[in-house]
Design a protein around this motif. Structure first.
Motif, PDB file in Angstrom:
ATOM      1  N   ALA A   8       0.811  -1.214   0.000  1.00 24.76           N
ATOM      2  CA  ALA A   8       0.000   0.000   0.000  1.00 24.76           C
ATOM      3  C   ALA A   8       0.840   1.259   0.000  1.00 24.76           C
ATOM      4  O   ALA A   8       0.453   2.279  -0.540  1.00 24.76           O
ATOM      5  CB  ALA A   8      -0.937  -0.010   1.206  1.00 24.76           C
ATOM      6  N   SER A   9       1.997   1.246   0.608  1.00 23.63           N
ATOM      7  CA  SER A   9       2.865   2.414   0.627  1.00 23.63           C
ATOM      8  C   SER A   9       4.283   1.954   0.796  1.00 23.63           C
ATOM      9  O   SER A   9       4.567   0.782   0.946  1.00 23.63           O
ATOM     10  CB  SER A   9       2.473   3.359   1.780  1.00 23.63           C
ATOM     11  N   SER A  10       5.218   2.917   0.761  1.00 30.66           N
ATOM     12  CA  SER A  10       6.633   2.569   0.904  1.00 30.66           C
ATOM     13  C   SER A  10       7.047   2.616   2.368  1.00 30.66           C
ATOM     14  O   SER A  10       8.171   2.908   2.693  1.00 30.66           O
ATOM     15  CB  SER A  10       7.488   3.530   0.063  1.00 30.66           C
ATOM     16  N   ASP A  11       6.125   2.349   3.255  1.00 32.65           N
ATOM     17  CA  ASP A  11       6.425   2.317   4.670  1.00 32.65           C
ATOM     18  C   ASP A  11       6.555   0.867   5.101  1.00 32.65           C
ATOM     19  O   ASP A  11       5.879  -0.006   4.583  1.00 32.65           O
ATOM     20  CB  ASP A  11       5.284   2.997   5.450  1.00 32.65           C
ATOM     21  N   ASN A  12       7.445   0.605   6.053  1.00 35.21           N
ATOM     22  CA  ASN A  12       7.658  -0.779   6.472  1.00 35.21           C
ATOM     23  C   ASN A  12       6.983  -1.081   7.795  1.00 35.21           C
ATOM     24  O   ASN A  12       7.411  -1.941   8.527  1.00 35.21           O
ATOM     25  CB  ASN A  12       9.156  -1.069   6.571  1.00 35.21           C
ATOM     26  N   THR A  13       5.918  -0.373   8.096  1.00 33.95           N
ATOM     27  CA  THR A  13       5.213  -0.598   9.342  1.00 33.95           C
ATOM     28  C   THR A  13       4.370  -1.859   9.243  1.00 33.95           C
ATOM     29  O   THR A  13       4.056  -2.357   8.162  1.00 33.95           O
ATOM     30  CB  THR A  13       4.283   0.595   9.664  1.00 33.95           C
ATOM     31  N   GLU A  14       3.980  -2.385  10.397  1.00 33.58           N
ATOM     32  CA  GLU A  14       3.202  -3.619  10.437  1.00 33.58           C
ATOM     33  C   GLU A  14       1.889  -3.464   9.700  1.00 33.58           C
ATOM     34  O   GLU A  14       1.392  -4.408   9.085  1.00 33.58           O
ATOM     35  CB  GLU A  14       2.959  -4.014  11.891  1.00 33.58           C
ATOM     36  N   GLU A  15       1.309  -2.259   9.699  1.00 33.34           N
ATOM     37  CA  GLU A  15       0.035  -2.051   9.036  1.00 33.34           C
ATOM     38  C   GLU A  15       0.120  -2.292   7.526  1.00 33.34           C
ATOM     39  O   GLU A  15      -0.871  -2.630   6.882  1.00 33.34           O
ATOM     40  CB  GLU A  15      -0.481  -0.628   9.296  1.00 33.34           C
ATOM     41  N   ASN A  16       1.312  -2.094   6.952  1.00 29.61           N
ATOM     42  CA  ASN A  16       1.473  -2.231   5.510  1.00 29.61           C
ATOM     43  C   ASN A  16       2.103  -3.554   5.106  1.00 29.61           C
ATOM     44  O   ASN A  16       2.416  -3.758   3.935  1.00 29.61           O
ATOM     45  CB  ASN A  16       2.319  -1.069   4.968  1.00 29.61           C
ATOM     46  N   ALA A  17       2.299  -4.459   6.045  1.00 27.53           N
ATOM     47  CA  ALA A  17       2.813  -5.781   5.704  1.00 27.53           C
ATOM     48  C   ALA A  17       1.722  -6.550   4.957  1.00 27.53           C
ATOM     49  O   ALA A  17       0.528  -6.347   5.187  1.00 27.53           O
ATOM     50  CB  ALA A  17       3.219  -6.534   6.968  1.00 27.53           C
ATOM     51  N   PRO A  18       2.116  -7.426   4.044  1.00 26.28           N
ATOM     52  CA  PRO A  18       1.111  -8.194   3.287  1.00 26.28           C
ATOM     53  C   PRO A  18       0.353  -9.167   4.181  1.00 26.28           C
ATOM     54  O   PRO A  18       0.811  -9.524   5.270  1.00 26.28           O
ATOM     55  CB  PRO A  18       1.954  -8.934   2.249  1.00 26.28           C
ATOM     56  N   ALA A  19      -0.797  -9.597   3.708  1.00 24.30           N
ATOM     57  CA  ALA A  19      -1.614 -10.538   4.466  1.00 24.30           C
ATOM     58  C   ALA A  19      -0.855 -11.848   4.655  1.00 24.30           C
ATOM     59  O   ALA A  19      -0.085 -12.275   3.789  1.00 24.30           O
ATOM     60  CB  ALA A  19      -2.931 -10.794   3.727  1.00 24.30           C
ATOM     61  N   TRP A  20      -1.056 -12.487   5.784  1.00 24.49           N
ATOM     62  CA  TRP A  20      -0.415 -13.772   6.036  1.00 24.49           C
ATOM     63  C   TRP A  20      -0.810 -14.786   4.964  1.00 24.49           C
ATOM     64  O   TRP A  20      -1.977 -14.933   4.633  1.00 24.49           O
ATOM     65  CB  TRP A  20      -0.798 -14.304   7.415  1.00 24.49           C
ATOM     66  N   GLY A  21       0.199 -15.450   4.415  1.00 29.81           N
ATOM     67  CA  GLY A  21      -0.042 -16.439   3.381  1.00 29.81           C
ATOM     68  C   GLY A  21      -0.060 -15.882   1.978  1.00 29.81           C
ATOM     69  O   GLY A  21      -0.217 -16.634   1.008  1.00 29.81           O
ATOM     70  N   SER A  22       0.104 -14.575   1.815  1.00 30.24           N
ATOM     71  CA  SER A  22       0.015 -13.967   0.484  1.00 30.24           C
ATOM     72  C   SER A  22       1.327 -14.003  -0.279  1.00 30.24           C
ATOM     73  O   SER A  22       1.332 -13.859  -1.503  1.00 30.24           O
ATOM     74  CB  SER A  22      -0.470 -12.517   0.598  1.00 30.24           C
ATOM     75  N   LEU A  23       2.450 -14.163   0.405  1.00 33.25           N
ATOM     76  CA  LEU A  23       3.733 -14.223  -0.272  1.00 33.25           C
ATOM     77  C   LEU A  23       3.946 -15.624  -0.851  1.00 33.25           C
ATOM     78  O   LEU A  23       3.614 -16.625  -0.194  1.00 33.25           O
ATOM     79  CB  LEU A  23       4.865 -13.874   0.692  1.00 33.25           C
ATOM     80  N   PRO A  24       4.480 -15.735  -2.050  1.00 29.66           N
ATOM     81  CA  PRO A  24       4.651 -17.053  -2.681  1.00 29.66           C
ATOM     82  C   PRO A  24       5.386 -18.060  -1.812  1.00 29.66           C
ATOM     83  O   PRO A  24       4.998 -19.237  -1.770  1.00 29.66           O
ATOM     84  CB  PRO A  24       5.436 -16.725  -3.956  1.00 29.66           C
ATOM     85  N   LYS A 158      17.588   6.952  -3.122  1.00 28.89           N
ATOM     86  CA  LYS A 158      16.495   7.719  -2.541  1.00 28.89           C
ATOM     87  C   LYS A 158      16.223   7.267  -1.108  1.00 28.89           C
ATOM     88  O   LYS A 158      16.005   6.080  -0.874  1.00 28.89           O
ATOM     89  CB  LYS A 158      15.233   7.567  -3.379  1.00 28.89           C
ATOM     90  N   PRO A 159      16.197   8.205  -0.166  1.00 34.19           N
ATOM     91  CA  PRO A 159      15.921   7.834   1.231  1.00 34.19           C
ATOM     92  C   PRO A 159      14.595   7.101   1.413  1.00 34.19           C
ATOM     93  O   PRO A 159      14.479   6.226   2.266  1.00 34.19           O
ATOM     94  CB  PRO A 159      15.912   9.189   1.953  1.00 34.19           C
ATOM     95  N   LYS A 160      13.594   7.422   0.589  1.00 31.19           N
ATOM     96  CA  LYS A 160      12.283   6.783   0.759  1.00 31.19           C
ATOM     97  C   LYS A 160      12.316   5.296   0.439  1.00 31.19           C
ATOM     98  O   LYS A 160      11.429   4.550   0.845  1.00 31.19           O
ATOM     99  CB  LYS A 160      11.229   7.486  -0.105  1.00 31.19           C
ATOM    100  N   ASN A 161      13.339   4.857  -0.318  1.00 25.42           N
ATOM    101  CA  ASN A 161      13.465   3.442  -0.660  1.00 25.42           C
ATOM    102  C   ASN A 161      14.472   2.711   0.220  1.00 25.42           C
ATOM    103  O   ASN A 161      14.660   1.499   0.065  1.00 25.42           O
ATOM    104  CB  ASN A 161      13.904   3.284  -2.123  1.00 25.42           C
ATOM    105  N   ARG A 162      15.067   3.439   1.125  1.00 23.76           N
ATOM    106  CA  ARG A 162      16.143   2.860   1.918  1.00 23.76           C
ATOM    107  C   ARG A 162      15.680   1.665   2.743  1.00 23.76           C
ATOM    108  O   ARG A 162      16.416   0.679   2.887  1.00 23.76           O
ATOM    109  CB  ARG A 162      16.733   3.933   2.836  1.00 23.76           C
ATOM    110  N   TRP A 163      14.478   1.717   3.274  1.00 22.99           N
ATOM    111  CA  TRP A 163      14.021   0.688   4.210  1.00 22.99           C
ATOM    112  C   TRP A 163      13.994  -0.704   3.597  1.00 22.99           C
ATOM    113  O   TRP A 163      14.119  -1.700   4.298  1.00 22.99           O
ATOM    114  CB  TRP A 163      12.645   1.048   4.769  1.00 22.99           C
ATOM    115  N   TRP A 164      13.864  -0.782   2.273  1.00 24.99           N
ATOM    116  CA  TRP A 164      13.825  -2.106   1.636  1.00 24.99           C
ATOM    117  C   TRP A 164      15.007  -2.375   0.713  1.00 24.99           C
ATOM    118  O   TRP A 164      15.323  -3.537   0.432  1.00 24.99           O
ATOM    119  CB  TRP A 164      12.513  -2.305   0.885  1.00 24.99           C
TER     120      TRP A 164
END
Length: 342
Positions: A8-24, A158-164
């Motif tokens: 949803a955004s470029s933030d690495n907070t828990e709220e924006n983590a993908p749903a459990w089981g959604s990653l391949p 870019k600092p906004k991409n640093r977290w990942w």
């Protein structure tokens, strides 16, 4: 979550983590889980993660939430493995063709954290973050554009991409082991998406033929390529066209300024690697999308990964791929001869 859909955004907070089981990889683990196995949970999960990385193709059944995880599966299998912030990073790495990654050209992995504030400051300086602190988004964009135009000694990260893009977390990535030169590979256990971000990991023979000017060109070559040309084609195609080297900041990097740069194949295996001065990294970032492989000094001077070695018996992957390319080249040249009347 579809692989084409970013978080949803470029933030690495828990709220924006993908749903459990959604990653391949999570679907792969859940769908291949043996509840009756006597293996401890961690061991079975680690074995499945390794198997996931080594798959040639990740089928569609793993690319959506085919198996909806139960709360027990989440609590016993998935949650103990890695925190939400790593899952958010993983989701970003599933699409390395995004413009941000293409423009910046690198993923950075820090594996040494015993250097204190001095080492932290070096990282800030090396990647140009120190001069961007306190600037607005517009000012940051202008500064990075200036750096790109100048093509000089400043990184354009870019600092906004640093977290990942800059994997800098002592709790997750502190894998330094002075007795093991391959210690950084342990990170794949927690972040297999760093090893194999694509769902298609097979070697593209067509790209190799194009590299050899045998296919996809108006005037394909008549003479058979040399052995070196075949080997170079395998190396360049296997490494994804040299586009996304991994920059590893280990103890030696922080103490000497000599970074470890690794080009990898689609399953995370080392194709070529080199250790050289961090001062050259901005120039590589500037040139990597602009020049041919043989014009990139670090690539031509780099050592071969064990499985891609061209000397003696040759490495396992080179022995496997070289005959495939040669056979495809033979057939293509015969086809061309028939068409052009050679």
């Amino acid at each position: 979550m579809s692989l084409d859909s970013p978080p949803a955004s470029s933030d690495n907070t828990e709220e924006n983590a993908p749903a459990w089981g959604s990653l391949p990889v999570e679907q792969y683990i859940l769908q291949n889980w043996n509840a009756d196995s006597p293996q401890p949970v961690a061991e079975q999960r680690d074995a499945l993660v390794k198997a996931f990385i080594n798959e040639d193709v990740i089928g569609p059944e793993y690319q959506s939430i085919t198996h909806v995880p139960t709360q027990q599966e989440i609590n016993t299998i998935l949650k103990p493995w890695r925190p939400q912030k790593i899952r958010a990073i993983a989701a970003k790495h599933l699409s390395i063709s995004w413009p941000d990654f293409k423009n910046e050209g690198f993923c950075v992995l820090r594996t040494w954290y015993q250097g204190g504030e001095e080492a932290d400051a070096k990282l800030e300086e090396w990647f140009g973050y120190d001069e961007l602190k306190g600037l607005s988004e517009v000012e940051i964009e202008e500064t990075l554009l200036d750096r790109d135009r100048q093509g000089g000694d400043k990184m354009k990260m870019k600092p906004k991409n640093r977290w990942w893009m800059v994997l800098d977390d002592k709790d997750m990535f502190d894998v330094e082991d002075e007795n093991n030169d391959d210690d950084w590979l342990d990170v794949y256990n927690i972040l297999p998406e760093l090893a194999a971000p694509s769902v298609h990991r097979g070697f593209n023979v067509i790209d190799a033929l194009d590299n050899l000017h045998l296919d996809g060109t108006p005037y394909p070559r008549k003479s058979e390529p040399s052995e070196k040309a075949y080997e170079d084609a395998v190396l360049e195609v296997a490494s994804g066209g040299l586009r996304y080297p991994l920059v590893i900041l280990d103890q030696e990097a922080f103490e000497t300024g000599q970074i470890y740069l690794v080009w990898r194949d689609a399953k995370g295996k080392v194709v070529k690697d080199i250790r050289d001065d961090i001062a050259g990294l901005p120039y590589l970032q500037h040139d990597i999308h602009r020049v041919c492989a043989y014009e990139i000094g670090w690539w031509t001077e780099a050592c071969f990964g064990k499985q891609y070695d061209i000397h003696g018996k040759k490495g396992k992957m080179m022995r496997k791929l070289l005959p495939l390319v040669k056979e495809a080249a033979k057939q293509t040249m015969a086809h061309n001869a028939a068409i052009y009347g050679w």
